[in-house]
Design a protein around this motif. Sequence first.
Motif, PDB file in Angstrom:
ATOM      1  N   SER A   4       0.852  -1.181   0.000  1.00  0.00           N
ATOM      2  CA  SER A   4       0.000   0.000   0.000  1.00  0.00           C
ATOM      3  C   SER A   4       0.894   1.239   0.000  1.00  0.00           C
ATOM      4  O   SER A   4       1.825   1.336   0.804  1.00  0.00           O
ATOM      5  N   ILE A   5       0.627   2.170  -0.907  1.00  0.00           N
ATOM      6  CA  ILE A   5       1.425   3.391  -1.038  1.00  0.00           C
ATOM      7  C   ILE A   5       0.507   4.593  -0.824  1.00  0.00           C
ATOM      8  O   ILE A   5      -0.462   4.774  -1.559  1.00  0.00           O
ATOM      9  N   THR A   6       0.809   5.405   0.183  1.00  0.00           N
ATOM     10  CA  THR A   6       0.060   6.628   0.425  1.00  0.00           C
ATOM     11  C   THR A   6       1.013   7.812   0.313  1.00  0.00           C
ATOM     12  O   THR A   6       2.039   7.858   0.989  1.00  0.00           O
ATOM     13  N   LEU A  19       4.062   6.842   2.675  1.00  0.00           N
ATOM     14  CA  LEU A  19       3.875   5.794   3.669  1.00  0.00           C
ATOM     15  C   LEU A  19       3.702   4.473   2.922  1.00  0.00           C
ATOM     16  O   LEU A  19       2.766   4.313   2.133  1.00  0.00           O
ATOM     17  N   LEU A  20       4.626   3.555   3.141  1.00  0.00           N
ATOM     18  CA  LEU A  20       4.584   2.242   2.502  1.00  0.00           C
ATOM     19  C   LEU A  20       4.191   1.212   3.555  1.00  0.00           C
ATOM     20  O   LEU A  20       4.803   1.143   4.621  1.00  0.00           O
ATOM     21  N   ARG A  21       3.158   0.419   3.239  1.00  0.00           N
ATOM     22  CA  ARG A  21       2.678  -0.564   4.206  1.00  0.00           C
ATOM     23  C   ARG A  21       2.502  -1.922   3.540  1.00  0.00           C
ATOM     24  O   ARG A  21       1.944  -2.013   2.442  1.00  0.00           O
ATOM     25  N   CYS A  22       3.012  -2.960   4.186  1.00  0.00           N
ATOM     26  CA  CYS A  22       2.771  -4.334   3.766  1.00  0.00           C
ATOM     27  C   CYS A  22       1.353  -4.709   4.182  1.00  0.00           C
ATOM     28  O   CYS A  22       1.038  -4.722   5.374  1.00  0.00           O
ATOM     29  N   GLY A  26       0.876  -5.469   7.983  1.00  0.00           N
ATOM     30  CA  GLY A  26       0.678  -4.156   8.577  1.00  0.00           C
ATOM     31  C   GLY A  26       1.962  -3.394   8.832  1.00  0.00           C
ATOM     32  O   GLY A  26       1.927  -2.230   9.243  1.00  0.00           O
ATOM     33  N   ALA A  27       3.110  -4.027   8.590  1.00  0.00           N
ATOM     34  CA  ALA A  27       4.393  -3.328   8.780  1.00  0.00           C
ATOM     35  C   ALA A  27       4.475  -2.143   7.832  1.00  0.00           C
ATOM     36  O   ALA A  27       4.018  -2.212   6.693  1.00  0.00           O
ATOM     37  N   ALA A  28       5.073  -1.036   8.311  1.00  0.00           N
ATOM     38  CA  ALA A  28       5.093   0.184   7.506  1.00  0.00           C
ATOM     39  C   ALA A  28       6.389   0.942   7.706  1.00  0.00           C
ATOM     40  O   ALA A  28       7.068   0.813   8.734  1.00  0.00           O
ATOM     41  N   LEU A  29       6.730   1.731   6.689  1.00  0.00           N
ATOM     42  CA  LEU A  29       7.838   2.674   6.799  1.00  0.00           C
ATOM     43  C   LEU A  29       7.451   3.960   6.085  1.00  0.00           C
ATOM     44  O   LEU A  29       6.543   3.981   5.260  1.00  0.00           O
ATOM     45  N   LEU A  30       8.172   5.032   6.406  1.00  0.00           N
ATOM     46  CA  LEU A  30       7.946   6.331   5.791  1.00  0.00           C
ATOM     47  C   LEU A  30       9.173   6.710   4.985  1.00  0.00           C
ATOM     48  O   LEU A  30      10.304   6.612   5.478  1.00  0.00           O
ATOM     49  N   VAL A  31       8.958   7.125   3.742  1.00  0.00           N
ATOM     50  CA  VAL A  31      10.034   7.665   2.917  1.00  0.00           C
ATOM     51  C   VAL A  31       9.979   9.189   3.021  1.00  0.00           C
ATOM     52  O   VAL A  31       8.991   9.801   2.610  1.00  0.00           O
ATOM     53  N   ASP A  32      11.002   9.782   3.608  1.00  0.00           N
ATOM     54  CA  ASP A  32      11.170  11.229   3.762  1.00  0.00           C
ATOM     55  C   ASP A  32      10.128  11.873   4.685  1.00  0.00           C
ATOM     56  O   ASP A  32       9.019  12.219   4.259  1.00  0.00           O
ATOM     57  N   LEU A  43      -1.204  10.422   9.417  1.00  0.00           N
ATOM     58  CA  LEU A  43      -1.100   9.524   8.264  1.00  0.00           C
ATOM     59  C   LEU A  43      -0.541   8.169   8.701  1.00  0.00           C
ATOM     60  O   LEU A  43      -1.043   7.112   8.293  1.00  0.00           O
ATOM     61  N   ILE A  44       0.486   8.209   9.542  1.00  0.00           N
ATOM     62  CA  ILE A  44       1.086   6.965  10.048  1.00  0.00           C
ATOM     63  C   ILE A  44       0.090   6.200  10.901  1.00  0.00           C
ATOM     64  O   ILE A  44      -0.046   4.982  10.775  1.00  0.00           O
ATOM     65  N   GLY A  45      -0.613   6.912  11.767  1.00  0.00           N
ATOM     66  CA  GLY A  45      -1.665   6.307  12.571  1.00  0.00           C
ATOM     67  C   GLY A  45      -1.138   5.472  13.722  1.00  0.00           C
ATOM     68  O   GLY A  45       0.072   5.342  13.935  1.00  0.00           O
ATOM     69  N   PRO A  46      -2.067   4.851  14.473  1.00  0.00           N
ATOM     70  CA  PRO A  46      -1.676   4.091  15.671  1.00  0.00           C
ATOM     71  C   PRO A  46      -0.880   2.828  15.363  1.00  0.00           C
ATOM     72  O   PRO A  46      -0.206   2.291  16.246  1.00  0.00           O
ATOM     73  N   GLU A  47      -0.926   2.360  14.109  1.00  0.00           N
ATOM     74  CA  GLU A  47      -0.168   1.156  13.752  1.00  0.00           C
ATOM     75  C   GLU A  47       1.330   1.410  13.787  1.00  0.00           C
ATOM     76  O   GLU A  47       2.126   0.486  13.936  1.00  0.00           O
TER      77      GLU A  47
END
Length: 196
Positions: A4-6, A19-22, A26-32, A43-47
């Motif tokens: 998932s790309i936001t 925000l990239l999420r598997c 549910g694993a996620a990372l932020l680019v920049d 945007l990142i949220g509680p996850e």
Amino acid sequence: MSLSITKLSVGPMDNNAYLLRCTSTGAALLVDAANEPSRLLPLIGPEGISSVVTTHRHPDHWQALAEVVSATGAESLAHPADAPGIPVVTGTLVDGEDLRLGDLTLSVIHLVGHTPGSIALYYGQEGGHLFTGDALFPGGPGRTTNPTDFNSLMDDLEEKVFGRLPDETVIHPGHGKDSTLGTERPSIPEWRARGW
């Protein structure tokens, strides 16, 4: 889609944060973490996120980094050549390294020229997605300040990006709209000729 790309444009320079999420884990990372933590954190949220990847050391790409890392406990990752110019770095990424995101893998591509330590992240499934920071935009490579840096960036782009990745790969740049490698590829001789 497994990834998932936001995309969120932030700050006075309209930087793109991604925000990239598997989707399976549910694993996620932020680019920049470029700017406006008050918008990035919702945007990142509680996850939460496992890491923030800073594509390069220019300040418009890390204005919110310290606050996002503090709020989420995420790792802060960058290339070693640019890490000294970034306020918070807890780990480094080098060319060819694989970055795990849940069940997914992102490949690190080091592109020298815009800065010494610029990196792109490549996700090779589902058509391909390339997060280029300021190394590649629709219409040409990122800004360089001298012919040596320009030639270095073009050499890396031609070898490591256009030479290896398929035309359907989507370019997700640090500012502005997306494109594809296939759309941009015919313009490479023009970029070389004009020198920017």
